[in-house]
Design a protein around this motif. Structure first.
Motif, PDB file in Angstrom:
ATOM      1  N   ASN A  41      43.502  35.546  43.868  1.00  0.00           N
ATOM      2  CA  ASN A  41      42.655  36.705  43.581  1.00  0.00           C
ATOM      3  C   ASN A  41      43.161  37.491  42.379  1.00  0.00           C
ATOM      4  O   ASN A  41      44.296  37.989  42.370  1.00  0.00           O
ATOM      5  N   ALA A  42      42.314  37.600  41.350  1.00  0.00           N
ATOM      6  CA  ALA A  42      42.699  38.324  40.140  1.00  0.00           C
ATOM      7  C   ALA A  42      41.457  38.578  39.293  1.00  0.00           C
ATOM      8  O   ALA A  42      40.516  37.783  39.309  1.00  0.00           O
ATOM      9  N   PRO A  43      41.435  39.678  38.527  1.00  0.00           N
ATOM     10  CA  PRO A  43      40.318  39.917  37.602  1.00  0.00           C
ATOM     11  C   PRO A  43      40.345  38.890  36.467  1.00  0.00           C
ATOM     12  O   PRO A  43      41.359  38.209  36.260  1.00  0.00           O
ATOM     13  N   PRO A  44      39.261  38.760  35.710  1.00  0.00           N
ATOM     14  CA  PRO A  44      39.173  37.701  34.677  1.00  0.00           C
ATOM     15  C   PRO A  44      40.318  37.697  33.671  1.00  0.00           C
ATOM     16  O   PRO A  44      40.760  36.630  33.240  1.00  0.00           O
ATOM     17  N   HIS A  45      40.801  38.850  33.289  1.00  0.00           N
ATOM     18  CA  HIS A  45      41.857  38.897  32.269  1.00  0.00           C
ATOM     19  C   HIS A  45      43.241  38.623  32.850  1.00  0.00           C
ATOM     20  O   HIS A  45      44.229  38.609  32.098  1.00  0.00           O
ATOM     21  N   ASP A  46      43.325  38.396  34.165  1.00  0.00           N
ATOM     22  CA  ASP A  46      44.623  38.116  34.798  1.00  0.00           C
ATOM     23  C   ASP A  46      44.658  36.716  35.412  1.00  0.00           C
ATOM     24  O   ASP A  46      45.411  36.472  36.362  1.00  0.00           O
ATOM     25  N   ARG A  47      43.878  35.803  34.875  1.00  0.00           N
ATOM     26  CA  ARG A  47      43.798  34.464  35.446  1.00  0.00           C
ATOM     27  C   ARG A  47      44.458  33.425  34.538  1.00  0.00           C
ATOM     28  O   ARG A  47      44.768  33.700  33.379  1.00  0.00           O
ATOM     29  N   ASN A  49      35.810  38.606  42.724  1.00  0.00           N
ATOM     30  CA  ASN A  49      34.595  37.870  42.393  1.00  0.00           C
ATOM     31  C   ASN A  49      33.658  38.761  41.584  1.00  0.00           C
ATOM     32  O   ASN A  49      32.855  38.281  40.789  1.00  0.00           O
ATOM     33  N   GLY A  50      33.745  40.070  41.833  1.00  0.00           N
ATOM     34  CA  GLY A  50      33.008  41.052  41.051  1.00  0.00           C
ATOM     35  C   GLY A  50      34.000  41.958  40.349  1.00  0.00           C
ATOM     36  O   GLY A  50      35.175  41.618  40.169  1.00  0.00           O
ATOM     37  N   ASN A  51      33.547  43.138  39.939  1.00  0.00           N
ATOM     38  CA  ASN A  51      34.464  44.078  39.315  1.00  0.00           C
ATOM     39  C   ASN A  51      35.158  44.913  40.392  1.00  0.00           C
ATOM     40  O   ASN A  51      34.924  44.728  41.580  1.00  0.00           O
ATOM     41  N   ALA A  52      36.001  45.836  39.931  1.00  0.00           N
ATOM     42  CA  ALA A  52      36.795  46.605  40.892  1.00  0.00           C
ATOM     43  C   ALA A  52      35.919  47.443  41.807  1.00  0.00           C
ATOM     44  O   ALA A  52      36.246  47.653  42.976  1.00  0.00           O
ATOM     45  N   ALA A  53      34.761  47.912  41.279  1.00  0.00           N
ATOM     46  CA  ALA A  53      33.886  48.756  42.101  1.00  0.00           C
ATOM     47  C   ALA A  53      33.083  47.927  43.090  1.00  0.00           C
ATOM     48  O   ALA A  53      33.027  48.233  44.278  1.00  0.00           O
TER      49      ALA A  53
END
Length: 711
Positions: A261-267, A23-27
């Protein structure tokens, strides 16, 4: 068949370790999930931990302040110069005070006792009072509620599912035990979906089921709109330009809307479109003789069924005698690669589609009268305009025993990184994602999300799968406004739109729930005919299996999340505050064990102060006078008594009045208070704010060196 359902995930399937919520970045998305009971114990520990952290900080502060106060005054050659009583009290509190609260209170009492209006007294007490008060409030309020809670306790209740039964499970129809397994699974899934739609799509009342389980309460959709006939024009009931009803989701995100669950570029993006229209059943209806004397079969011929029956749907005139309720049925055609692949009927020309799934829903009304609203019911699915009931003039009989609605379902997939989209397609064409995405440069996570969505779509299906699992129970009019004593309560003239919208939402709910089913797997993997197709569809790519089975999120109020980076930072900083002051003080004392600073710090310890008090009344024989804990040669040795008979001035007395026989062997380095004779020889500066109250406690040899030769 054992059934658990998709609306419940066993606690043992929840991943209770560190993971990243994208939902946020990795950090910012790093989280640590734990059971609520464990989290509550951890909260208690954190509270205690913060107390120790503040105490550790004040170990460092008091040690520094003590050394700062102990520095030589201007005009003197050493630290052993006369100091006033306030100085010694301040040093004693700094050495023995402990927490910021106790030190602040002690300094406040000193300020009040020595004169809180005296500016010099205020200058020596109030800075530390303010610092102690600020520290106490900071660690009591700011750290727990402003820093710790947002970092640790406000991370939501989203959790990851990790189940050993994860997979693409399927059971086929074979008219054996497998048939029972499949039909049970399909029926349970449909009932769950309809129940979820009734509670969460059809009303906005907050509930744990709706707001505390799936990633989204409901999938977002556009407002319905009119559309052209999805089939040949003469097949649709109305011949106007827009006789159909179009329902479409917004562009759905695999992470935000489905919880993969995935970061924006992996959706992956998905959009479903369903178009439905009442069909011209009369044109394709034929009445034939049945097998029973006097029986008439009314059949609708939109294509033969796979069971070998020429009519698509048929009703006997005797059926209304056997059953008095509605009868809802459905047939479907699923094309793949442009040809029919999986169907329960073969659509006639003009009804078939190569780029969409076709469903035809038939309603046999069994001649149930419908109460009119300002006249007869003109809804095409429930059309009832015959006023044939003399005793119930406001009720109307159906115009035809059979009505039908035809629907097409299409799906489009998109790559948010390259903004590439597929053409709208049938659900089985979506399973061939390896071909239509070969130039999309998909990441492993995108491939896993696409494979998961296409499998869930193929299993949850379109309009037909909702009807197939529920039949008449999928009819909204039967529920609301409902059927009473064989009479249908009033329904609007566009009831058919409410029906297809209800089926559309049920299909979306089935899709949402089936993703949970993939992550958890069936409760009993040994049921007849169940097979896991995930290893086959992943082409033995273990990385895809790992991603698919470790990426599904849900909400679960029985678990809590802690911010991973915040938790590590709090632990590291708190641990540093606890350990570093202690280690620094120990190292300083070890490296400078012979210095006056270290001996002064030791001497102001309450045990050493007590030793000096007893020596002042003649108790001798103390050992360890340069350590934290002095002691007499025997624990039985008398050390005087506290005389509290004089309430205004309690004193320490040596009741025996005798010195210890070993008094001549007192440790040479034992710090002692300056004697009255020595004090009389010291020059006092009346304007010095540190007015004389005795020299600082130091070794005799150091004190003599600092004071200089006597005259």
């Amino acid at each position: 068949m054992a059934s658990r359902g998709n609306l419940y995930v066993p606690p043992e399937y929840v991943y209770t370790r560190g993971w990243t919520n994208y939902n946020g970045n990795a950090a910012s998305g790093g989280q640590i999930t734990m059971a609520k009971d464990t989290a509550e114990l951890l909260n208690i520990f954190i509270g205690i931990f913060l107390v120790f952290a503040e105490a550790g900080l004040w170990v460092l502060i008091t040690f520094w302040c003590f050394r700062f106060n102990n520095r030589p005054r201007r005009g003197t050659t050493g630290a052993a110069s006369p100091r006033n009583g306030l100085f010694h009290q301040r040093q004693a509190v700094l050495r023995n005070g402990g927490s910021s609260l106790s030190i602040g209170m002690a300094y406040g009492q000193m300020s009040r006792a020595w004169g809180w209006r005296n500016m010099k007294v205020m200058a020596r007490t109030w800075p530390l009072i303010i610092a102690a008060t600020f520290s106490f409030i900071f660690f009591l309020v700011a750290v727990p509620f402003i820093i710790a809670r947002p970092l640790l306790d406000s991370q939501g209740d989203e959790v990851l599912i990790r189940s050993p039964n994860c997979g693409f499970w399927k059971a086929g129809f074979a008219f054996t035990d497998v048939d029972t397994t499949t039909s049970s699974i399909l029926t349970n899934q449909s009932w769950e979906a309809v129940s979820y739609v009734d509670n969460c799509y059809e009303n906005d009342a907050p509930s744990t089921l709706c707001d505390g389980f799936l990633p989204q309460r409901r999938l977002p959709t556009f407002e319905w709109s009119v559309a052209p006939c999805p089939f040949d024009v003469d097949i649709c009931l109305h011949t106007n330009k827009f006789p159909a009803f179009k329902m479409q989701t917004e562009v759905l995100d695999s992470h935000k809307d489905f919880g993969i669950n995935a970061p924006p570029h992996d959706r992956i993006k998905l959009q479903r479109t369903t178009v439905c229209s009442p069909l011209n059943v009369t044109r394709f209806t034929n009445i034939t003789s049945g097998v029973v004397l006097g029986e008439e079969m009314t059949g609708v011929y939109l294509g033969p069924t796979t069971a070998g029956v020429e009519y698509t749907f048929g009703v006997s005139n005797y059926e209304k005698i056997a059953t008095s309720g509605y009868h809802l049925s459905v047939v479907s055609s699923y094309p793949a690669n442009g040809t029919a692949y999986s169907s329960t009927f073969t659509p006639i020309e003009g009804l078939s589609r190569n780029d969409a799934d076709v469903s035809v829903v038939f309603l046999n009304n069994n001649n149930i009268p419908i109460k009119g609203i300002d006249g007869p019911c003109s809804d095409p699915f429930f059309s009832a305009t015959n006023q044939s009931l003399s005793n119930h003039k406001d009720f109307y009989s159906p115009d035809s025993p059979i009505t039908a609605i035809g629907c097409v379902d299409q799906y489009a997939f998109g790559n948010p990184v390259t903004s590439q989209w597929t053409d709208p397609m049938a659900v089985l064409d979506g399973s061939d994602w390896g071909n239509y995405t070969k130039d999309w440069n998909l990441s492993s996570r995108q491939v896993a999300a696409l494979a998961t969505l296409t499998w869930a779509l193929s299993e949850s299906g379109g309009i037909d799968r909702v009807i197939l699992g529920l039949e008449t129970e999928a009819l909204l009019a039967k529920k609301y406004p409902g059927v009473f004593s064989g009479f249908q309560n009033p329904i609007p003239n566009d009831q058919w739109k409410k029906e297809v919208d209800y089926w559309f939402k049920s299909g979306l709910a089935k899709l949402q729930l089936h993703l949970i089913n993939i992550a958890t797997g069936p409760p009993d993997t040994t049921l007849p005919g169940l097979q896991n197709f995930l290893p086959i569809m992943s082409a033995d790519r273990d990385d895809l299996v790992e991603i698919i089975c470790t990426s599904q999120k849900i909400h679960n109020a029985e678990f809590k999340n802690y911010h991973r980076a915040g938790f590590i930072a709090l632990t590291a900083i708190g641990g540093f505050l606890i350990l570093f002051p202690i280690l620094a003080r120990c190292i300083y004392r070890c490296c400078r064990s012979q210095s006056e600073d270290v001996l002064s710090w030791t001497s102001y310890g309450y045990l050493q102060l007590l030793r000096m008090v007893t020596e002042g009344v003649g108790v001798q024989g103390w050992q360890g006078c340069d350590s934290d804990t002095p002691y007499l040669t025997s624990w039985r040795s008398p050390a005087g008594a506290l005389d509290a008979t004089r309430r205004a001035h309690p004193q320490w007395t040596n009741v025996r009045g005798l010195a210890h026989p070993d008094s001549t062997n007192v440790n040479e380095r034992a710090p002692q208070l300056t004697t009255s004779g020595e004090r009389s020889r010291l020059i006092q500066d009346q304007d010095d704010p540190e007015g004389v109250a005795g020299t600082e406690m130091m070794p005799r040899r150091s004190r003599e060196t600092a004071a200089g030769p006597s005259t």
